[in-house]
Scaffold this active site. Structure first.
Site, PDB file in Angstrom:
ATOM      1  N   GLY A 136       1.048  -1.195  -0.235  1.00  0.00           N
ATOM      2  CA  GLY A 136      -0.349  -0.054   0.073  1.00  0.00           C
ATOM      3  C   GLY A 136       0.597   1.293  -0.069  1.00  0.00           C
TER       4      GLY A 136
ATOM      5  N   HIS B   1      23.107   3.479 -18.098  1.00  0.00           N
ATOM      6  CA  HIS B   1      24.285   3.372 -16.982  1.00  0.00           C
ATOM      7  C   HIS B   1      25.347   2.777 -17.425  1.00  0.00           C
ATOM      8  CE1 HIS B   1      21.913   4.560 -13.496  1.00  0.00           C
ATOM      9  NE2 HIS B   1      20.702   3.953 -14.746  1.00  0.00           N
TER      10      HIS B   1
ATOM     11  N   HIS C 112      15.739  12.606 -13.501  1.00  0.00           N
ATOM     12  CA  HIS C 112      14.764  11.208 -13.631  1.00  0.00           C
ATOM     13  C   HIS C 112      14.104  11.326 -12.167  1.00  0.00           C
ATOM     14  CE1 HIS C 112      16.936   8.144 -16.321  1.00  0.00           C
ATOM     15  NE2 HIS C 112      16.391   9.245 -17.215  1.00  0.00           N
TER      16      HIS C 112
ATOM     17  N   HIS D 162      24.458   4.416  -6.187  1.00  0.00           N
ATOM     18  CA  HIS D 162      23.546   4.047  -6.627  1.00  0.00           C
ATOM     19  C   HIS D 162      23.422   2.866  -7.631  1.00  0.00           C
ATOM     20  CE1 HIS D 162      20.615   5.058 -10.083  1.00  0.00           C
ATOM     21  NE2 HIS D 162      20.943   6.053  -9.545  1.00  0.00           N
TER      22      HIS D 162
ATOM     23  N   ASP E 194      28.154   6.132 -10.006  1.00  0.00           N
ATOM     24  CA  ASP E 194      27.650   5.526 -11.069  1.00  0.00           C
ATOM     25  C   ASP E 194      28.015   4.030 -10.577  1.00  0.00           C
ATOM     26  OD1 ASP E 194      25.068   4.122 -11.328  1.00  0.00           O
ATOM     27  OD2 ASP E 194      25.396   5.437 -13.586  1.00  0.00           O
TER      28      ASP E 194
ATOM     29  N   SER F 147      20.149   0.095 -22.309  1.00  0.00           N
ATOM     30  CA  SER F 147      20.228   0.957 -20.863  1.00  0.00           C
ATOM     31  C   SER F 147      21.167   3.003 -20.787  1.00  0.00           C
ATOM     32  CB  SER F 147      21.120   0.185 -19.494  1.00  0.00           C
ATOM     33  OG  SER F 147      21.644   0.907 -18.564  1.00  0.00           O
TER      34      SER F 147
ATOM     35  N   ASP G  49      14.358   9.088  -9.501  1.00  0.00           N
ATOM     36  CA  ASP G  49      14.952   8.669  -8.066  1.00  0.00           C
ATOM     37  C   ASP G  49      15.933   9.621  -8.071  1.00  0.00           C
ATOM     38  OD1 ASP G  49      15.600   8.064 -10.558  1.00  0.00           O
ATOM     39  OD2 ASP G  49      17.403   6.534 -10.159  1.00  0.00           O
TER      40      ASP G  49
END
Lengths: 543, 543
Positions: free
Chosen positions: B25, B349, B52, B371, B173, B347, B54
């Site tokens: 929830g 990344h 983004h 990350h 990253d 991707s 995030d």
């Protein structure tokens, strides 16, 4: 799958489905066998192609519903089924008969012949079912492995022979119809294990599916090559290894396998002499490896220097659990090997080029792609079209579809009841859509219970309303919100009473109306205040 | 991430986390910023590396808690943030300042310099933060793309320059630290689109992340090449496309993009002149593509001949929803392209070789992998060790760890409160472990409520016990079970009364004791009978 000719029925495989994410609290999903209810005395037998759960798991639930017809299986499959039925205290009620690939059995007017196929468990078969109108072939779960661990290749000769005799309809595994090329041989895992075992300075811990007996054999073989002893951990792993070893499908030199009750002695050996094979490849919360990763296992503590091999792919839906297990193992200092590029796992299902080979050997008139998600069935159908099978001869069908096949043609003639039946605890079928919908609501925003006691004679509330919530907000910190909600209910009650009094002809208060009113008022208040939609349950007691 | 030197604090990115499966929830997970509470006047600003979710998604929740410090971002990022804050009616309370890569800004005694990095959204940056004790570099989310859609490569020259000036610590990253080799260029998607658009005889429907502006540009470019008009569908997609177009980060020849309020006209064009770009790449239940797949979208009906491109990878945990969407699209006759081998998604990344390039250019004294899941941080650390960074100079840290860095060394000195805060509807932080645990129990086996009304003076039950259940069994079909449960409660009540009467000094009945007794008896009865563990909630009302 039910094959029916006249008064003769043969059932092929009786598997379970694992619950999808929104089937909350459901343990297993089994097939609805309503269709068979009026035809129980037509059932000549059940053929199980191999010992995986998605082909055997519903037997304990379905057998009692269909009067325990005889089960046919190869030796290993029969052993695994027996262990399962014993657990369910059903073993004395069933007749399990074994066959070897190459055998032929008569089931009414249907004759079944079995051919060996490679898969991620030994002793798997496909079936050629001779019917008065032609032969149908069921591939079983298969791949073409030229170098399988047990040296037994998929039976090319039999497939070619069936193809040249003529096959009316092929039912063929579609699981990996989306994968180009060939599925690698189980042998590549052996090389991967070799380099990992050679480099590991501490214990090696391998997790895989409990039914992946060939993989367990590979772990044992690698352990022998690197002078390690092997402990088997986890209930289902111990059970399957025991059955497979008893039946000769798993071999280990004396002293290599440590007995389950002696696992403790492994903790006394130097780590580089120890291998553990454990359940938990899917990150299942109560499995052995997950417990180890959570520092919650009775016997095994993960320490820096341990190497953990995830020798399985996550079943769709389990990715998050598997990832968490890997992270937790890293946190404890273990080195973890998993996924692409590591070769620590290969699939047991055929990729596109293998599906083409199957089609080219069998040359069926009709094709029914089976065993896969809908998209895989479609992609398998397209592959077949690419090989020249006319699209009208390919049937992408779903549970309950009845396909009638004859030499003159094939068509889907009807759809019979064949949905999901949910198993939850001891209950089979008592959890349906209503209960699941309630669980869904409860899981998202919890429940608000409104309790009122009223005087039966006057219809007046004499206690309450009281509000109790669970899974909605933390009540101790939300007293004000709950108090405001209570006042809303009180207001609704007063309004409702006014309505009833305004209709003097109505002696009893219409409590259903009052409950609905409370539900409406409260759900609006709660949504406006919190943007949540808990279940709202007004309870009225008369005294 | 908080960077602190003396009395100066700079915050880098304020993202959301998407809830994990068992966070039932919960809509969003935001960071706990307790640490900043006593230091609000030290905060010199927030730097957002790219647009983004995030990295930006918690701004509406965190800004009010930290007195709205100025936000620094590039133009596109600022535009996307503004749209988000406007939706939350916070735009007039914030100061958003823009910079371009290459700019330098002073934030207290910290000076930030920005360098462009390629990622799956335009206008992303990394940060070089000059501090009195040395320079720290934050990579942002990056990859090295030699042929990016917007022609702007990651700024190799600046990275090399920073490296030769000397970098104390690199935060880099780690998302794809488990992927060998190089991440393919965004340009490969262009070729894939070309062949798909060329072959498609009907509409082409592309779904991707709403923030993947470069991908949207590629769809538009392909549409132009194949003479198709483009409709944008889904709230967040329309919003992001509008912002990006207004700011010049997305370009389309006049007449190609159809206005959102004119989508209807696309249904009148020949299908082979139509492209749709839609939300729903994660199978989100209320997204546009999911609705289309369920035949539940107001404007768009999927028909045979449609080609659907899934131009995104499922975020871990979403695999099941994405698979279901694909299956449902196939069922409606669409052709669906997704996943490996199709090149319809790459991707944003860096893979392993790119991470090595970053390390080789920056040559940091210390490395902090950021990350990624814990396993990715570990693998990134190992890569760095392979390049000669001493393991003592690499810090795999988690939320709340405080890393003190100076020219003399670096160490984790303390752990501050920095856990998850759950957002559920309008509630921020009012859903905690207790509520989640209740939801978990409710979701698995539902709830059994036992209601009793007692006389306050005598302590005698005068109504009930009554039992109501939700999400446990379908009550209408389980009347007998519920009646047996009721009798168990009655028995427990009688026993409890005996105990109370046996202690005449106790005037009041101890209702807490009675409730516990009811709970114990009932939960044992229910478990023995059904093997389920519903929540059991005894409610006692006194009148």
């Amino acid at each position: 799958m039910v094959v029916e000719y006249g008064d003769d029925i043969v059932i092929i495989d009786v598997g379970v489905m694992f619950p999808e994410n929104e089937m909350l609290g459901v343990d297993l999903v089994i097939p609805d066998v309503t269709y068979l209810r009026d035809k129980l005395d037509h059932i000549r037998g059940i053929i199980i192609t191999h010992g995986h759960e998605d082909h055997t798991g519903s037997l304990p639930y379905v057998l009692p519903q269909i009067n325990f017809p005889p089960i046919w299986a190869t030796r290993l499959t029969a052993g695994l089924i027996s262990a399962k039925l014993k657990e369910h205290r059903l073993l004395d009620r069933v007749s399990i008969r074994t066959f070897a690939s190459g055998d032929r059995i008569q089931l009414g007017r249907l004759a079944a012949e079995f051919f060996h196929v490679c898969h991620s468990i030994p002793d798997g078969v496909g079936i050629a079912l001779e019917t008065p109108v032609g032969t149908i072939v069921h591939s079983g779960d298969f791949k073409f492995d030229y170098t399988p661990v047990d040296q037994r290749q998929t039976d090319f000769a039999k497939l070619a022979e069936l193809g040249s005799r003529g096959v009316l309809c092929l039912f063929s595994d579609s699981t990996h119809a989306d994968r180009p090329g060939y599925t690698p041989s189980e042998a590549v895992v052996s090389d991967a294990f070799d380099s990992i075992f050679a480099a590991a300075r501490g214990r090696v811990i391998v997790t895989t599916f409990a039914s992946l007996i060939s993989r367990v054999q590979q772990v044992i073989d690698a352990a022998v090559r690197y002078d390690r002893k092997v402990g088997v951990i986890g209930r289902s792993m111990v059970q399957n290894v025991t059955v497979a070893q008893d039946l000769g499908y798993l071999t280990a030199p004396p002293g290599v396998l440590v007995r389950p009750d002696e696992i403790g002695i492994l903790n006394k050996l130097p780590p580089r002499q120890v291998v553990l094979i454990t359940t938990g490849s899917q990150g299942e919360p109560t499995s052995a490896l997950t417990r180890m990763a959570n520092r919650d296992h009775r016997q095994i503590e993960i320490v820096p220097g341990d190497t953990v091999i995830m020798s399985a792919a996550p079943i769709p839906g389990n990715e998050e659990l598997v990832s968490r297990t890997i992270d937790n193992l890293f946190r404890l200092g273990a080195n973890v090997l998993w996924g692409h590029g590591t070769n620590v796992h290969v699939s047991g299902h055929a990729s596109q080029e293998e599906l083409k080979l199957m089609l080219s050997l069998i040359k069926p008139r009709f094709l029914v792609p089976i065993h896969g998600e809908y998209r895989h069935l479609i992609l398998h159908a397209r592959l077949a079209q690419g090989l020249g099978v006319p699209s009208g001869n390919i049937f992408v069908i779903e549970d309950g579809d009845v396909l009638e096949v004859s030499p003159d043609g094939a068509e889907v003639t009807e759809h019979v009841s064949a949905g999901y039946v949910f198993v939850d605890g001891l209950g089979v079928g008592d959890v349906g859509q209503v209960v699941l919908r309630d669980r869904q609501v409860l899981s998202q925003d919890g429940i608000l219970i409104v309790m009122i006691t009223v005087d039966r004679r006057t219809g007046m509330p004499i206690a309450g309303p009281e509000i109790v919530s669970r899974g909605f907000v933390y009540m101790r910190e939300s007293e004000e919100l709950i108090e405001r909600a209570r006042r809303q209910v009180q207001l609704a009650l007063e309004q409702a009473r006014t309505v009833s009094l305004a209709e003097p002809q109505q002696v009893d208060v219409d409590w259903q109306y009052v409950k609905n009113k409370i539900r409406d008022v409260l759900s609006k208040f709660v949504y406006d205040t919190t943007r949540r939609r808990p279940m709202i349950l007004p309870l009225v007691m008369e005294v």
